[in-house]
Design an enzyme around this catalytic site. Structure first.
Site, short mmCIF file in Angstrom:
data_model
loop_
_atom_site.label_atom_id
_atom_site.label_comp_id
_atom_site.label_asym_id
_atom_site.label_seq_id
_atom_site.Cartn_x
_atom_site.Cartn_y
_atom_site.Cartn_z
N LYS A 149 0.83 -1.21 0.00
CA LYS A 149 0.00 0.00 0.00
C LYS A 149 0.86 1.26 0.00
CE LYS A 149 -3.89 -2.17 2.44
NZ LYS A 149 -4.70 -2.16 3.68
N SER A 192 10.75 -11.19 2.38
CA SER A 192 11.46 -12.45 2.62
C SER A 192 11.40 -13.35 1.40
CB SER A 192 10.87 -13.17 3.83
OG SER A 192 9.52 -13.52 3.59
N GLY A 366 39.17 -37.22 -20.24
CA GLY A 366 39.35 -36.11 -21.17
C GLY A 366 39.66 -34.80 -20.48
N ASN A 406 37.94 -33.76 -14.56
CA ASN A 406 38.67 -34.87 -15.14
C ASN A 406 38.84 -35.99 -14.10
OD1 ASN A 406 41.73 -35.85 -15.05
ND2 ASN A 406 41.03 -35.86 -17.16
N ASP A 407 38.84 -37.26 -14.54
CA ASP A 407 38.91 -38.37 -13.60
C ASP A 407 40.21 -38.40 -12.80
OD1 ASP A 407 40.43 -39.03 -15.79
OD2 ASP A 407 39.34 -40.85 -16.30
N GLY A 435 44.22 -45.97 -19.05
CA GLY A 435 45.20 -44.97 -19.41
C GLY A 435 46.00 -44.59 -18.17
#
Length: 612
Positions: A149, A192, A366, A406-407, A435
């Site tokens: 208001k 909020s 990769g 990456n792994d 690898g």
């Protein structure tokens, strides 16, 4: 709105006294206190559910407490920075059971000496609807704007109401309001809602003044405390408008209502009504012993290997609660769909297992850009996996933050959090598998490099005239010591009838592998032993180069081949390394699933150490 939802209405009370000042609020509370006893005597509720921190909720809680009616308070323990705090905490003291939305709110309740057995960390119920709201037909709703208001008065005084881009309304239905929030360029004000519900969509928010300054917020909220300074508000608008932030799940994950229903069903109406307070404050983590109320903080971990695709629910302590394994599809479309399917199923199962999923971590072969969550270039083992955005589809589907790396880096992260690298400032992990990969921890942080190519340790060159490597070069460690390299040498021996010794056989339908070479070496095959010694020497020379370059305090050999190489690697270090680094310890990892644990650690480390 209550009538539209077809609730059975037992009683209608008119208790709000007209007026905008504090006296009107006090009179409203007094009027409610006069009328409520008769209503509660007639209804005789088993449990009274009181929500939030409005003054009318205080009247209801006061009446129920004095009439010995059990009270369940929703959204207690939060801090906003206004009189709402006092009302909210007063209701907490009157309530017998508590449903809170955030872990900080839970800790506040415990600090206020509330019985931890009667606290449920459920999340905000509104998030159950927010996170599932996907209304594509939202353009007709966008015309509506929300204002108080007083704001309407200011707009009229400034003549803003005549501008076609502005509109003030008293109330927007919740379903429509969700769409407004989800598609807005920015939300500005001091409600909020801005610091709570809006985070579910990642919509930018500018919070004006100090009214909500104490609340937890996601990164989408920008505070302008000195809201009277127009330039600051304009600058904030320039910074925020049109941005898209990640979905914040501080206030819930969309499963609050099932948790609350489960909690309600667990309440024993025969137990004594008298409240119990816990003095002194509860000791750390004691609430985790209540397995039917509080969940285990967990992560969804995904490991993309050349053969298998694995998803696991991993707890904060590194326990793999449940693991799912499927063959890794050959095409991008099939692979991404399977990842989404497995993660959705695991997330649903996590609720049943009392696990709270904080996010998703992905380990993949990769080169990866972890900042964007994109696989830049994949290994030859994973096809159709270049320039792949993994973060967006998973985050959109699960409404969870997503990390990708990456792994080899994930193996190092696993050691840092759960393994032998825990607490060390500098160490290197070498992964020996199909690898050769690795990860470098320097000053407690993972090193990615300027183009995300750091720690490609498998492609350190240890011989100028060595065998060809899958990277296009030759003489790399991977060309000697990887599972692929050992398989190549095993096939050569097998083709020449020099592999098998007494006690060995290779079925016709089984491909010759590195494991056959290792078995032959153990059974005394001199040629197999020589190949393993050469492979271990190449790996050892790579470790020597790492010691001379990085000077870490520890080198961890991880993967299925690590135990077969460790002694040879240590011999090479004694023979080839500078005396100043020969004391550096080289150990075999004792982690069973470093790829999954490393993927999980990205989630667990970030979400538990970040302070909003």
């Amino acid at each position: 709105m209550i009538e539209q939802d077809d609730f059975d209405i037992n009683t209608r009370l008119h208790t709000i006294v007209r007026g905008e000042d504090e006296a009107a609020m006090v009179e409203s509370v007094g009027l409610a206190l006069v009328k409520l006893p008769d209503v509660l005597n007639r209804l005789k509720p088993d449990i009274m559910i009181v929500h939030g921190d409005r003054f009318d909720a205080l009247a209801l809680a006061t009446s129920a407490a004095l009439m010995n009616i059990r009270i369940l308070h929703i959204e207690g323990g939060e801090v906003s920075g206004t009189i709402d705090d006092s009302i909210r905490h007063a209701i907490t003291k009157l309530a017998h059971y508590h449903v809170c939305c955030t872990r900080s709110a839970e800790q506040h309740l415990i600090s206020m000496c509330e019985d931890h057995d009667r606290i449920l960390l459920a999340g905000c119920p509104s998030y159950d609807k927010l996170l599932s709201a996907k209304n594509k037909d939202y353009m007709s709703i966008i015309r509506m704007w929300l204002g108080s208001k007083e704001m309407v008065r200011v707009m009229r005084k400034k003549g803003i109401e005549h501008h076609p881009n502005f509109r003030a309304v008293k109330h927007v239905p919740f379903d429509q309001f969700i769409q407004l929030v989800a598609h807005a360029g920015c939300m500005i004000g001091n409600s909020s809602c801005g610091v709570r519900e809006v985070g579910a969509f990642g919509t930018p928010v500018i919070n004006l003044g100090t009214r909500q300054i104490g609340r937890e917020t996601g990164e989408n909220v920008l505070h302008v405390r000195d809201a009277d300074t127009q330039d600051k508000i304009l600058q904030a608008l320039h910074l925020q408008f049109g941005k898209q932030y990640p979905c914040s799940k501080i206030y819930g994950d969309g499963n609050a209502v099932p948790r609350i229903l489960k909690f309600l069903k667990s309440i024993d109406l025969q137990e004594p009504l008298q409240k119990k307070f816990c003095f002194p404050p509860v000791k750390e983590n004691i609430s985790q012993d209540i397995d039917h109320i509080l969940e285990t903080l967990s992560a969804l971990a995904v490991d993309l290997g050349g053969t298998n695709l694995r998803v696991a629910i991993v707890s904060m302590k590194g326990e793999i609660v449940k693991k799912y394994t499927q063959f890794n599809p050959k095409t991008y479309e099939e692979r991404i769909n399977l990842i989404l399917q497995m993660c959705v199923e695991a997330a649903a199962e996590a609720v049943k297992l009392n696990c709270r999923i904080l996010g998703v971590g992905i380990s993949t072969g990769g080169r990866v850009n972890p900042r964007e969550g994109i696989v830049l270039h994949s290994t030859k083992l994973i096809q159709e996996w270049n320039s792949v955005d993994l973060r967006t589809p998973l985050s959109d589907t699960l409404h969870l933050p997503v990390w990708v790396d990456n792994d080899g880096n994930c193996a190092a992260l696993a050691e840092r959090k759960f393994g032998q690298g825990k607490g060390l400032e500098n160490f290197v992990t070498l992964v020996t598998g199909t690898g050769i990969g690795g990860g470098i921890i320097h000053q407690h942080e993972l090193i990615h490099g300027s183009s995300f190519c750091a720690a490609e340790l498998g492609h350190l060159v240890v011989s100028l005239d060595g065998p060809d490597c899958s990277c296009g070069s030759h003489g790399c460690i991977e060309a000697y010591a990887s599972g692929m390299a050992l398989q190549r040498e095993a096939k050569k021996l097998h083709d020449e009838d020099l592999l098998l010794v007494e006690g060995m056989s290779v079925p016709k339908d089984e491909a010759v592998s590195a494991l056959h070479l290792i078995q032959a070496a153990k059974l005394g095959n001199a040629k197999a032993q020589s190949i393993l010694r050469t492979a271990g020497t190449a790996l050892g020379l790579g470790v020597v180069n790492i010691l001379h370059t990085m000077n870490p305090s520890l080198v961890i050999l991880s993967g299925v081949l690590a135990s077969h190489y460790i002694h040879i690697v240590k011999d090479v270090i004694r023979q080839q390394a500078l005396s100043s680094v020969q004391d550096v310890d080289v150990v075999v990892s004792d982690l069973v699933d470093p790829a999954l644990l490393g993927a999980a650690s990205m989630v667990l480390d970030y979400t538990t150490r970040r302070i909003y």
